[in-house]
Scaffold this motif. Structure first.
Motif, PDB file in Angstrom:
ATOM      1  N   LEU A 123       0.838  -1.197   0.000  1.00  0.00           N
ATOM      2  CA  LEU A 123       0.000   0.000   0.000  1.00  0.00           C
ATOM      3  C   LEU A 123       0.876   1.252   0.000  1.00  0.00           C
ATOM      4  N   ARG A 124       1.960   1.224   0.760  1.00  0.00           N
ATOM      5  CA  ARG A 124       2.875   2.366   0.777  1.00  0.00           C
ATOM      6  C   ARG A 124       3.457   2.612  -0.613  1.00  0.00           C
ATOM      7  N   VAL A 125       3.826   1.534  -1.283  1.00  0.00           N
ATOM      8  CA  VAL A 125       4.389   1.666  -2.632  1.00  0.00           C
ATOM      9  C   VAL A 125       3.363   2.289  -3.562  1.00  0.00           C
ATOM     10  N   TRP A 126       2.124   1.831  -3.459  1.00  0.00           N
ATOM     11  CA  TRP A 126       1.061   2.337  -4.338  1.00  0.00           C
ATOM     12  C   TRP A 126       0.762   3.811  -4.058  1.00  0.00           C
ATOM     13  N   THR A 127       0.657   4.199  -2.789  1.00  0.00           N
ATOM     14  CA  THR A 127       0.317   5.587  -2.465  1.00  0.00           C
ATOM     15  C   THR A 127       1.431   6.551  -2.842  1.00  0.00           C
ATOM     16  N   ARG A 128       2.668   6.065  -2.859  1.00  0.00           N
ATOM     17  CA  ARG A 128       3.772   6.932  -3.284  1.00  0.00           C
ATOM     18  C   ARG A 128       3.774   7.137  -4.800  1.00  0.00           C
ATOM     19  N   ALA A 129       3.298   6.146  -5.532  1.00  0.00           N
ATOM     20  CA  ALA A 129       3.339   6.207  -6.989  1.00  0.00           C
ATOM     21  C   ALA A 129       2.077   6.799  -7.606  1.00  0.00           C
ATOM     22  N   GLU A 130       0.940   6.659  -6.921  1.00  0.00           N
ATOM     23  CA  GLU A 130      -0.347   7.064  -7.471  1.00  0.00           C
ATOM     24  C   GLU A 130      -0.708   8.476  -7.014  1.00  0.00           C
ATOM     25  N   SER A 131      -1.132   9.325  -7.942  1.00  0.00           N
ATOM     26  CA  SER A 131      -1.486  10.704  -7.596  1.00  0.00           C
ATOM     27  C   SER A 131      -2.956  10.854  -7.211  1.00  0.00           C
ATOM     28  N   LYS A 132      -3.792   9.922  -7.639  1.00  0.00           N
ATOM     29  CA  LYS A 132      -5.228   9.999  -7.355  1.00  0.00           C
ATOM     30  C   LYS A 132      -5.602   8.822  -6.459  1.00  0.00           C
ATOM     31  N   LEU A 133      -5.538   9.067  -5.153  1.00  0.00           N
ATOM     32  CA  LEU A 133      -5.705   7.986  -4.192  1.00  0.00           C
ATOM     33  C   LEU A 133      -7.184   7.710  -3.918  1.00  0.00           C
ATOM     34  N   GLY A 134      -7.832   7.158  -4.918  1.00  0.00           N
ATOM     35  CA  GLY A 134      -9.233   6.800  -4.822  1.00  0.00           C
ATOM     36  C   GLY A 134      -9.439   5.329  -5.093  1.00  0.00           C
ATOM     37  N   GLU A 135     -10.637   4.865  -4.797  1.00  0.00           N
ATOM     38  CA  GLU A 135     -10.943   3.442  -4.972  1.00  0.00           C
ATOM     39  C   GLU A 135     -10.831   2.972  -6.423  1.00  0.00           C
ATOM     40  N   PRO A 136     -11.267   3.739  -7.420  1.00  0.00           N
ATOM     41  CA  PRO A 136     -11.110   3.279  -8.810  1.00  0.00           C
ATOM     42  C   PRO A 136      -9.661   2.991  -9.177  1.00  0.00           C
ATOM     43  N   ALA A 137      -8.746   3.866  -8.760  1.00  0.00           N
ATOM     44  CA  ALA A 137      -7.330   3.647  -9.074  1.00  0.00           C
ATOM     45  C   ALA A 137      -6.801   2.414  -8.360  1.00  0.00           C
ATOM     46  N   LEU A 138      -7.220   2.220  -7.106  1.00  0.00           N
ATOM     47  CA  LEU A 138      -6.773   1.039  -6.363  1.00  0.00           C
ATOM     48  C   LEU A 138      -7.351  -0.228  -6.974  1.00  0.00           C
ATOM     49  N   ARG A 139      -8.607  -0.192  -7.373  1.00  0.00           N
ATOM     50  CA  ARG A 139      -9.228  -1.369  -7.972  1.00  0.00           C
ATOM     51  C   ARG A 139      -8.527  -1.756  -9.270  1.00  0.00           C
ATOM     52  N   ALA A 140      -8.183  -0.752 -10.074  1.00  0.00           N
ATOM     53  CA  ALA A 140      -7.480  -1.034 -11.333  1.00  0.00           C
ATOM     54  C   ALA A 140      -6.106  -1.615 -11.068  1.00  0.00           C
ATOM     55  N   TYR A 141      -5.426  -1.105 -10.051  1.00  0.00           N
ATOM     56  CA  TYR A 141      -4.096  -1.599  -9.706  1.00  0.00           C
ATOM     57  C   TYR A 141      -4.160  -3.044  -9.222  1.00  0.00           C
ATOM     58  N   VAL A 142      -5.141  -3.335  -8.382  1.00  0.00           N
ATOM     59  CA  VAL A 142      -5.311  -4.702  -7.875  1.00  0.00           C
ATOM     60  C   VAL A 142      -5.638  -5.659  -9.021  1.00  0.00           C
ATOM     61  N   ALA A 143      -6.465  -5.196  -9.952  1.00  0.00           N
ATOM     62  CA  ALA A 143      -6.859  -6.046 -11.078  1.00  0.00           C
ATOM     63  C   ALA A 143      -5.684  -6.388 -11.980  1.00  0.00           C
ATOM     64  N   HIS A 144      -4.640  -5.569 -11.952  1.00  0.00           N
ATOM     65  CA  HIS A 144      -3.487  -5.811 -12.799  1.00  0.00           C
ATOM     66  C   HIS A 144      -2.290  -6.321 -12.004  1.00  0.00           C
ATOM     67  N   GLY A 145      -2.571  -7.103 -10.977  1.00  0.00           N
ATOM     68  CA  GLY A 145      -1.483  -7.785 -10.295  1.00  0.00           C
ATOM     69  C   GLY A 145      -1.221  -7.370  -8.875  1.00  0.00           C
ATOM     70  N   GLY A 146      -2.147  -6.653  -8.247  1.00  0.00           N
ATOM     71  CA  GLY A 146      -1.947  -6.284  -6.856  1.00  0.00           C
ATOM     72  C   GLY A 146      -1.922  -7.512  -5.956  1.00  0.00           C
ATOM     73  N   ASP A 147      -1.173  -7.450  -4.863  1.00  0.00           N
ATOM     74  CA  ASP A 147      -1.026  -8.610  -3.991  1.00  0.00           C
ATOM     75  C   ASP A 147      -2.211  -8.741  -3.028  1.00  0.00           C
ATOM     76  N   ALA A 148      -2.151  -9.780  -2.189  1.00  0.00           N
ATOM     77  CA  ALA A 148      -3.250 -10.068  -1.271  1.00  0.00           C
ATOM     78  C   ALA A 148      -3.473  -8.947  -0.276  1.00  0.00           C
ATOM     79  N   ALA A 149      -2.386  -8.291   0.140  1.00  0.00           N
ATOM     80  CA  ALA A 149      -2.519  -7.196   1.097  1.00  0.00           C
ATOM     81  C   ALA A 149      -3.306  -6.039   0.504  1.00  0.00           C
ATOM     82  N   LEU A 150      -3.038  -5.718  -0.756  1.00  0.00           N
ATOM     83  CA  LEU A 150      -3.770  -4.637  -1.405  1.00  0.00           C
ATOM     84  C   LEU A 150      -5.220  -5.036  -1.657  1.00  0.00           C
ATOM     85  N   LYS A 151      -5.459  -6.292  -1.942  1.00  0.00           N
ATOM     86  CA  LYS A 151      -6.836  -6.756  -2.109  1.00  0.00           C
ATOM     87  C   LYS A 151      -7.608  -6.598  -0.807  1.00  0.00           C
TER      88      LYS A 151
END
Length: 303
Positions: A123-151
């Motif tokens: 999650l720390r890695v994602w929040t540092r890289a992503e500028s729009k910290l919303g659920e749609p961006a997180l869902r797209a990231y998880v769908a393209h290989g996010g780990d169990a913790a991000l899920k």
């Protein structure tokens, strides 16, 4: 900031104002129609929703989804401190989740009970890289290989949103908040500047028929509050004619970063704050006498 066209809904009201609700999650665009600009935070500033959302929705789902029942007392204390009673009030949910878990990890009571806290490194890695910290961006990231913790974080976020939809109903704006924006809209372009999910913003502002007064509703999907206010700066208002109204230090920082004025809605004294804005500060802003010693006295009281 780039001004990419976005799908939106325009609604002309009897007062002649345009309400633009961004659907989708691209850059925002604001077209200057008035000489003044006012940005307004939503939770805890316009609406008395901070306590109910965090205590009845965020806290229970954080304890449930991350299995913190053995240390629920400390989890609740940490979450409320981070999100309600400290300088991090109003922080994006994914950042405040990290801070909460860091505080829990530092507590000896939690360690002695052998509580297993979630690993939020991804999650720390994602929040540092992503500028729009919303659920749609997180869902797209998880769908393209996010780990169990991000899920697990995504599941938690979805559960929080469901709880808010069910719980946060019928919470009106603070007294004189409606009157303040209704009587400002003929002189200023108004924009909601929030880290609340866009869907919840639209629902809550429409429920109380407040969306008619604002030009734009910007939520977490469109970036940080600093990014939202950059849109207003790009529209071409004079700096002394731009004002942010907020209840958290992060709102003040976003305003300062964009060179605009700031009016604080002080937590615990929200009614008094809106009375001051309606009867005093609003007139000073439009008269050009807000900046300087008057604003500094407000900020000293706030901080």
């Amino acid at each position: 900031m780039a001004t990419m066209a976005i799908h939106n809904r325009d609604q002309r009201t009897a007062q002649g104002q345009t309400t633009i609700h961004s659907e989708g999650h691209n850059f925002l665009r604001l077209q200057k129609e008035r000489d003044f600009f006012i940005g307004i935070d939503s939770d805890g500033c316009m609406f008395d929703t901070m306590e109910v959302k965090h205590k009845e929705c965020f806290c229970p789902q954080t304890i449930l989804c991350f299995r913190l029942q053995p240390v629920s007392k400390y989890a609740r204390e940490a979450w409320e401190f981070v999100n309600l009673y400290s300088v991090t009030r109003g922080t994006n949910r994914y950042l405040s989740l990290q801070t909460t878990m860091e505080l829990l990890a530092a507590r000896p009571e939690v360690t002695r009970r052998g509580a297993v806290l979630p690993d939020l490194q991804s999650l720390r890695v994602w929040t540092r890289a992503e500028s729009k910290l919303g659920e749609p961006a997180l869902r797209a990231y998880v769908a393209h290989g996010g780990d169990a913790a991000l899920k697990a974080v995504l599941t938690w976020s979805e559960a929080v949103n469901t709880a808010i939809r069910e719980m946060v109903v019928g919470v009106p704006p603070f007294p004189l908040a409606r009157e303040s924006i209704a009587e400002s809209m003929n002189r200023a372009d108004l924009m909601v500047v929030s880290q609340t999910p866009h869907e919840a913003l639209v629902r809550e502002w429409r429920e109380h028929e407040l969306d008619r007064y604002v030009r734009l509703l910007a939520g977490q999907e469109q970036g940080a509050k600093r990014d939202h206010l950059e849109v207003a700066v790009a529209a071409g208002y004079a700096p002394e004619r731009m004002l942010m109204i907020g209840d958290a230090p992060g709102d003040l920082s976003a305003a300062r970063d964009n060179g605009m004025l700031f009016f604080p809605v002080i937590p615990g004294r929200e009614i008094e704050s809106w009375e001051r804005f309606y009867h005093e500060a609003r007139g000073r802003f439009f008269a050009g006498t807000f900046a300087g010693s008057y604003q500094e006295s407000l900020l000293q009281e706030f901080t």
